[in-house]
Design a protein around this motif. Structure first.
Motif, short mmCIF file in Angstrom:
data_model
loop_
_atom_site.label_atom_id
_atom_site.label_comp_id
_atom_site.label_asym_id
_atom_site.label_seq_id
_atom_site.Cartn_x
_atom_site.Cartn_y
_atom_site.Cartn_z
N ALA A 75 25.37 -20.24 65.65
CA ALA A 75 24.18 -19.90 66.44
C ALA A 75 22.92 -20.39 65.75
N GLU A 76 22.92 -20.30 64.42
CA GLU A 76 21.73 -20.74 63.67
C GLU A 76 21.50 -22.23 63.87
N LEU A 106 16.80 -20.20 72.45
CA LEU A 106 18.21 -20.02 72.76
C LEU A 106 18.52 -18.57 73.13
N ILE A 107 19.16 -18.38 74.26
CA ILE A 107 19.59 -17.04 74.66
C ILE A 107 21.11 -16.92 74.59
N SER A 108 21.80 -17.94 75.00
CA SER A 108 23.25 -17.83 75.07
C SER A 108 23.86 -19.22 74.95
N ALA A 109 25.05 -19.30 74.37
CA ALA A 109 25.75 -20.58 74.24
C ALA A 109 27.24 -20.32 74.36
N LYS A 110 27.89 -21.02 75.26
CA LYS A 110 29.33 -20.86 75.43
C LYS A 110 29.98 -22.23 75.35
N LEU A 112 27.68 -24.71 77.29
CA LEU A 112 26.72 -24.29 78.31
C LEU A 112 25.67 -23.44 77.59
N GLU A 133 21.98 -21.48 77.47
CA GLU A 133 20.90 -20.85 78.23
C GLU A 133 19.72 -20.63 77.29
N THR A 140 15.32 -19.49 77.21
CA THR A 140 14.33 -18.71 77.95
C THR A 140 13.76 -19.53 79.11
N ARG A 185 18.94 -23.58 82.04
CA ARG A 185 20.28 -23.80 81.50
C ARG A 185 20.54 -25.29 81.31
N ILE A 240 23.55 -28.37 79.52
CA ILE A 240 24.82 -28.69 78.87
C ILE A 240 24.50 -29.46 77.59
N PHE A 276 21.78 -28.80 83.43
CA PHE A 276 22.93 -28.10 84.00
C PHE A 276 22.91 -28.28 85.51
N MET A 277 24.07 -28.56 86.09
CA MET A 277 24.15 -28.67 87.54
C MET A 277 25.12 -27.63 88.06
#
Lengths: 324, 324
Positions: free
Chosen positions: A9-10, A24-28, A40, A42, A44, A47, A49, A104-105
């Motif tokens: 994450a860092e 950065l809010i989220s990463a999958k 993927l 996300e 603030t 979104r 890729i 992101f689409m």
């Protein structure tokens, strides 16, 4: 279909700050791409890729692929834009690997298309061909006839026979046929060269995104239509779907009518398209450990298409509008 | 970390319509979970995680896991709610496999925690223990002492020695020690039992989500704290991080002060936690084909923690508030 690399994450947060895209809010990690890792992301703001190019990809090709996305998106084709970093670069290096942040689409990949969906895919493909007409960079097709021959020679007659006893003769006969009959005078353009359903995102009957341009190159324009035909117009049992084919070809030719020479070449180009995927599938079939956690795709699906195109000729391409 | 099953857009769309969550917009297979397939789903309403339970999971445990999520979420713990279908069911069967739709939680998993983050994790763990106090269903810990012994006996002395020559003696000595000294009278509750950084989503210094409850069970409450300690308080070189430990324990005990007996048991519980992950890692190490596309995790990281807890005793657990 893999995530090969772990990114903390860092490290992701730091990377994201090189772009003007918020925090950065989220990463999958997502299960897409065969030669790269994808997340993927996300922030603030929106979104995205994030793609990390792992193997196979020649770094010198990256400006072509990413520049093409920007060019097509600017023209209105439904392809994701490349997000450039704060210094304007389309890609960055991270731990010695190239990474790019891409729009992101939304949309989902269809398993069994309806005619209306095939029509939309055909129109989108024609749009891509037209919109890329003034894209200046050029890239040779590294997956053309000579590459198929090389891959299949590497498989060897014995290897091919281990897949199916009919395969060695089919391959040698058809490689000669394609060499002798390949149409070399047809109009060329940028082609996607891999427009399988996996690489098309749809919302209902509309194409919301064309993705994965990592085989894109400059080659015979209607060869791309033949590839798309081979990828879309057969069901899970390899049965030809004439209604899907007619819709695909109508959709394409409504936007870009074929010349008579292009139309006449389709049966040979279809055989070429089938040989292209037969060659990589056969190679992967023989070179993937049986216990690897990867699904090997049946090469014979494309051997059957190859025979189908040879036997069926122009009747495999209904609904096509041809310039008079 | 895998997507084992392919789900077509059509099948996904149909599944989503069994829930009152709007229409499917996007679905991405994500690289999370070791015994299930996961998709990040976007609908016209919201985002969700769709989980398909592949192997290992006993279907009779599913109501416990999913009911626990609902219970904890209702209490305000940062865990994802289960979305129930239109008939009120927490899970459905699809192609013979159970699937559940779960709330999407934002946040990223931290690689190297800061003390403030460890403090927040400790507090969230204590919250989970308190919020589950009135959760009635119960589930035995299938990954307790007898399971460790079974896994390690299955590895055999020779197998363990192939990992490291010191391992057979360490394991047999410590399994006896844990059998003789395991604290069996301490308070019990629901425990997460696997709260590694991967299973904690953070936004900045705040815990935004606790996820992956598929080892949750009823067992000694502070054993969960020992597991979390073993998972968070060592760096990539297996060096103990006293500032992280102090913050984790402060955070936990600020919400749930330990009894003297609980505090005194921590060094043994820490050895147990280390043995738990040593046992599964050693087993997986010996039973994963070397060429499988899975990263085997080094069992010795937890052998070193096991020795560390034995040698360090209570000094490994600074900052802990103990009830007088």
């Amino acid at each position: 279909m893999a995530v090969y690399t772990h990114l903390s994450a860092e490290k992701l947060g730091e990377l994201i700050h090189a772009y003007d895209v918020g925090d950065l809010i989220s990463a999958k990690g997502i299960a897409e791409g065969v030669s790269n890792s994808n997340w993927l992301i996300e922030t603030t703001r929106d979104r995205y890729i994030l793609t990390m190019y792992e193997t196979r990809l020649d770094l010198k090709d990256l400006p072509y692929f990413l520049g093409l996305l920007d060019h097509l998106a600017a023209k209105g084709s439904p392809v994701p834009r490349t997000i450039h970093d704060r210094e304007g670069a389309a890609y960055r290096m991270l731990d010695g690997k190239a990474v790019a942040l891409i729009e992101f689409m939304s949309g989902v990949s269809i398993g069994t298309p309806e005619p209306q969906q095939a029509r939309a895919v055909g129109a989108a493909l024609a749009g891509l061909h037209k919109d890329s007409a003034d894209f200046e960079p050029s890239r040779d097709n590294t997956m053309g006839l000579s590459a198929w021959r090389e891959l299949l020679e590497d498989c060897g007659r014995q290897g091919l026979a281990s897949i199916d006893p009919t395969l060695p003769d089919l391959v040698s006969e058809k490689l000669s046929f394609l060499d002798d009959n390949w149409p070399r005078q047809l109009p060329q353009s940028v082609i996607h060269a891999d427009l399988f359903p996996d690489n098309v995102l749809m919302r209902g009957n509309e194409v919301s995104g064309l993705i994965d341009f990592y085989f894109a190159c400059n080659d015979t324009t209607v060869y791309d239509l033949a590839v798309t035909h081979a990828a879309w117009c057969f069901d899970d049992d390899d049965q030809f779907q004439p209604d899907i084919a007619a819709a695909l070809l109508e959709g394409y030719s409504s936007q870009r009518p074929l010349s008579a020479a292009e139309y006449d070449a389709l049966p040979v180009l279809g055989q070429g398209a089938a040989m292209r995927f037969l060659s990589t599938r056969a190679y992967d079939w023989l070179n993937t450990p049986a216990d690897a956690m990867v699904t090997r795709k049946d090469p014979m699906a494309f051997a059957r298409r190859l025979n189908f195109y040879a036997e069926t000729g122009s009747a495999a391409f209904p609904g096509c509008k041809v310039q008079s």
